[in-house]
Write an enzyme that holds these catalytic residues in place. Structure first.
Site, PDB file in Angstrom:
ATOM      1  N   HIS A  53      -6.513  -9.472  -5.030  1.00 21.00           N
ATOM      2  CA  HIS A  53      -7.038 -10.803  -4.677  1.00 21.00           C
ATOM      3  C   HIS A  53      -6.793 -11.847  -5.750  1.00 21.00           C
ATOM      4  O   HIS A  53      -7.015 -13.033  -5.515  1.00 21.00           O
ATOM      5  CB  HIS A  53      -8.542 -10.706  -4.393  1.00 21.00           C
ATOM      6  CG  HIS A  53      -8.855  -9.668  -3.367  1.00 21.00           C
ATOM      7  ND1 HIS A  53      -9.336  -8.422  -3.690  1.00 21.00           N
ATOM      8  CD2 HIS A  53      -8.689  -9.670  -2.033  1.00 21.00           C
ATOM      9  CE1 HIS A  53      -9.476  -7.707  -2.578  1.00 21.00           C
ATOM     10  NE2 HIS A  53      -9.093  -8.436  -1.570  1.00 21.00           N
ATOM     11  N   CYS A  62      -1.529  -9.908  -5.367  1.00 20.24           N
ATOM     12  CA  CYS A  62      -0.455  -9.998  -4.367  1.00 20.24           C
ATOM     13  C   CYS A  62       0.415 -11.213  -4.683  1.00 20.24           C
ATOM     14  O   CYS A  62      -0.099 -12.315  -4.925  1.00 20.24           O
ATOM     15  CB  CYS A  62      -1.043 -10.135  -2.967  1.00 20.24           C
ATOM     16  SG  CYS A  62       0.250 -10.370  -1.730  1.00 20.24           S
ATOM     17  N   HIS A  69     -15.606 -15.614  -2.122  1.00 14.90           N
ATOM     18  CA  HIS A  69     -14.560 -14.580  -1.986  1.00 14.90           C
ATOM     19  C   HIS A  69     -13.735 -14.558  -3.268  1.00 14.90           C
ATOM     20  O   HIS A  69     -13.414 -15.604  -3.835  1.00 14.90           O
ATOM     21  CB  HIS A  69     -13.680 -14.883  -0.773  1.00 14.90           C
ATOM     22  CG  HIS A  69     -12.727 -13.761  -0.441  1.00 14.90           C
ATOM     23  ND1 HIS A  69     -11.562 -13.557  -1.144  1.00 14.90           N
ATOM     24  CD2 HIS A  69     -12.775 -12.788   0.491  1.00 14.90           C
ATOM     25  CE1 HIS A  69     -10.939 -12.491  -0.651  1.00 14.90           C
ATOM     26  NE2 HIS A  69     -11.659 -12.014   0.350  1.00 14.90           N
ATOM     27  N   GLU A 105     -10.656 -14.035  -3.922  1.00 16.44           N
ATOM     28  CA  GLU A 105      -9.388 -14.779  -3.923  1.00 16.44           C
ATOM     29  C   GLU A 105      -9.640 -16.278  -4.130  1.00 16.44           C
ATOM     30  O   GLU A 105      -8.909 -16.951  -4.872  1.00 16.44           O
ATOM     31  CB  GLU A 105      -8.633 -14.550  -2.604  1.00 16.44           C
ATOM     32  CG  GLU A 105      -7.293 -15.253  -2.595  1.00 16.44           C
ATOM     33  CD  GLU A 105      -6.608 -15.225  -1.232  1.00 16.44           C
ATOM     34  OE1 GLU A 105      -6.670 -14.198  -0.541  1.00 16.44           O
ATOM     35  OE2 GLU A 105      -6.015 -16.262  -0.870  1.00 16.44           O
ATOM     36  N   THR A 160      -5.519 -16.706   1.874  1.00 11.15           N
ATOM     37  CA  THR A 160      -4.402 -16.099   2.619  1.00 11.15           C
ATOM     38  C   THR A 160      -4.828 -15.359   3.883  1.00 11.15           C
ATOM     39  O   THR A 160      -3.977 -15.015   4.703  1.00 11.15           O
ATOM     40  CB  THR A 160      -3.676 -15.073   1.721  1.00 11.15           C
ATOM     41  OG1 THR A 160      -4.644 -14.134   1.244  1.00 11.15           O
ATOM     42  CG2 THR A 160      -2.976 -15.741   0.561  1.00 11.15           C
ATOM     43  N   SER A 219     -13.825  -7.191   4.070  1.00 10.29           N
ATOM     44  CA  SER A 219     -12.404  -7.495   4.252  1.00 10.29           C
ATOM     45  C   SER A 219     -12.278  -8.717   5.146  1.00 10.29           C
ATOM     46  O   SER A 219     -12.520  -8.656   6.356  1.00 10.29           O
ATOM     47  CB  SER A 219     -11.694  -6.284   4.884  1.00 10.29           C
ATOM     48  OG  SER A 219     -10.460  -6.695   5.441  1.00 10.29           O
TER      49      SER A 219
HETATM   50  S1  SF4 Z   1      -3.228  -9.720   3.241  1.00  6.83           S
HETATM   51 FE1  SF4 Z   1      -1.470 -11.007   2.713  1.00  6.83          FE
HETATM   52  S2  SF4 Z   1      -2.049 -12.039   0.788  1.00  6.83           S
HETATM   53 FE2  SF4 Z   1      -3.464 -10.309   1.092  1.00  6.83          FE
HETATM   54  S3  SF4 Z   1      -2.531  -8.616  -0.029  1.00  6.83           S
HETATM   55 FE3  SF4 Z   1      -1.765  -8.491   2.075  1.00  6.83          FE
HETATM   56  S4  SF4 Z   1       0.182  -9.643   2.067  1.00  6.83           S
HETATM   57 FE4  SF4 Z   1      -0.947 -10.196   0.228  1.00  6.83          FE
END
Ligand code: SF4
Length: 323
Positions: free
Chosen positions: A84, A106, A134, A136, A174, A232
């Protein structure tokens, strides 16, 4: 009046594809596994590496220690940052304790970080659509705290205050619902007609693909079961999207044992999908559970093919080559 139960022959499962692991989750989980192999236990991980109970428990059994804060990691120890992402303040705190860090953020989250930095340098007000609290969102907002304000959704738009309405950009978490985010943007643009779009989609390919797939099966499903953990974001969004797309009902479960018999009692078609942090084994457990309840026919409905793979964090790539 009770609805008669569907005859066993009419009972079927529609299995959405794509579902489950995305490239960013796969990379993050393999990063922790590789770190454990290369350096031995314990390897510390800041926050849950990905938001899935099963994955976290499995890694914990192998020697990963999950912490909330860098302060909980012994000075000099090895620490993995989760998929995240983290703010610069967290990186600095880790450096101050001389931690050997491995960044499993990511790459698609890192891309949003770079956008935030770029627009902050241009002195924009950045409206970050996402969920307050969150991880992220905390990481992205932390790149430019004096420029970023979080917009939680369409109902939050009226509270937004900017310095210059001609210099405003929106970015996003995302893993949001594409439809709800577009509604938030529409309302933001009503207030700020010069609102600038991000250079490319912030809602990632995996989130979008899983939402498209569940939309395809939902109208034909009496019940949709989404495998994924409560924290999640993309899994919770899949439940909402399934309901909005016409599923009779939609539920999220961490594992097959959480499926209630009452959900299946009158169902003829059960849709199944899973969030981006969910290993396929948990989906197969759900399929087996449904088969035991008479849903023996399984039809996979595919709306996209995915082949994206991210290479491991550089710290692990270097070690692998050398070792
Ligand atoms: S959901 Fe999308 S942003 Fe999140 S880890 Fe997976 S690919 Fe990356």
């Amino acid at each position: 009046m009770t609805v008669p139960a569907a005859p066993a022959s009419a009972k079927r499962v529609l299995l959405a594809a794509p579902r489950g692991y995305c490239a960013g989750v796969d990379r993050a989980v393999v990063a922790v596994e590789t770190a454990l192999e290369k350096y031995g236990a314990p390897v510390y991980v800041r926050k849950e590496i990905v938001h899935n109970k099963h994955v976290v428990e499995t890694l914990r059994e192998r020697g990963a220690i999950f912490v909330d804060d860098t302060e909980q990691v012994p000075a000099g120890a090895r620490l993995v940052f989760s998929a995240h992402g983290v703010s610069p303040a967290v990186r600095e705190a880790a450096a101050a304790r001389s931690l050997a860090t491995i960044d499993a953020t990511c790459p698609l989250v890192s891309k949003v970080h770079r956008e935030a930095v770029r627009f902050a340098k241009g002195d924009y007000d950045i409206l970050l659509i996402g969920h307050t609290g969150h991880e992220e969102v905390e990481g992205t907002a932390g790149e430019a705290p004096e420029h970023v304000q979080v917009v939680n959704g369409p109902d939050d738009v009226d509270h937004v205050v900017v310095r210059d309405p001609a210099k405003v950009v929106w970015l996003s978490q995302t893993t949001l619902s594409v439809d709800e985010t577009m509604e938030t943007v529409r309302r933001l643009r009503e207030r700020f007609p010069s609102l600038q779009d991000p250079p490319s989609d912030d809602i990632c390919y995996a989130t979008q693909n899983r939402q498209v797939a569940v939309k395809k099966i939902a109208p034909d499903a009496d019940v949709v079961i989404v495998v994924g953990s409560a924290n999640s974001s993309n899994s919770v969004r899949l439940v909402e999207v399934a309901r909005q797309a016409g599923a009779g009902a939609a539920y999220r479960v961490d594992r097959a044992a959480e499926i209630e018999d009452g959900w299946l009692a009158d169902a003829g078609t059960v849709g199944v999908t899973s969030g981006a942090s969910v290993p396929e084994i948990l989906v197969q457990d759900v399929i087996a559970h449904l088969a035991r309840h008479g849903f023996a026919s399984v039809e996979e409905v595919s709306t996209a093919a995915e082949d994206l793979v991210f290479s491991l964090p550089p710290e692990l790539r270097t070690r692998r080559t050398a070792g």
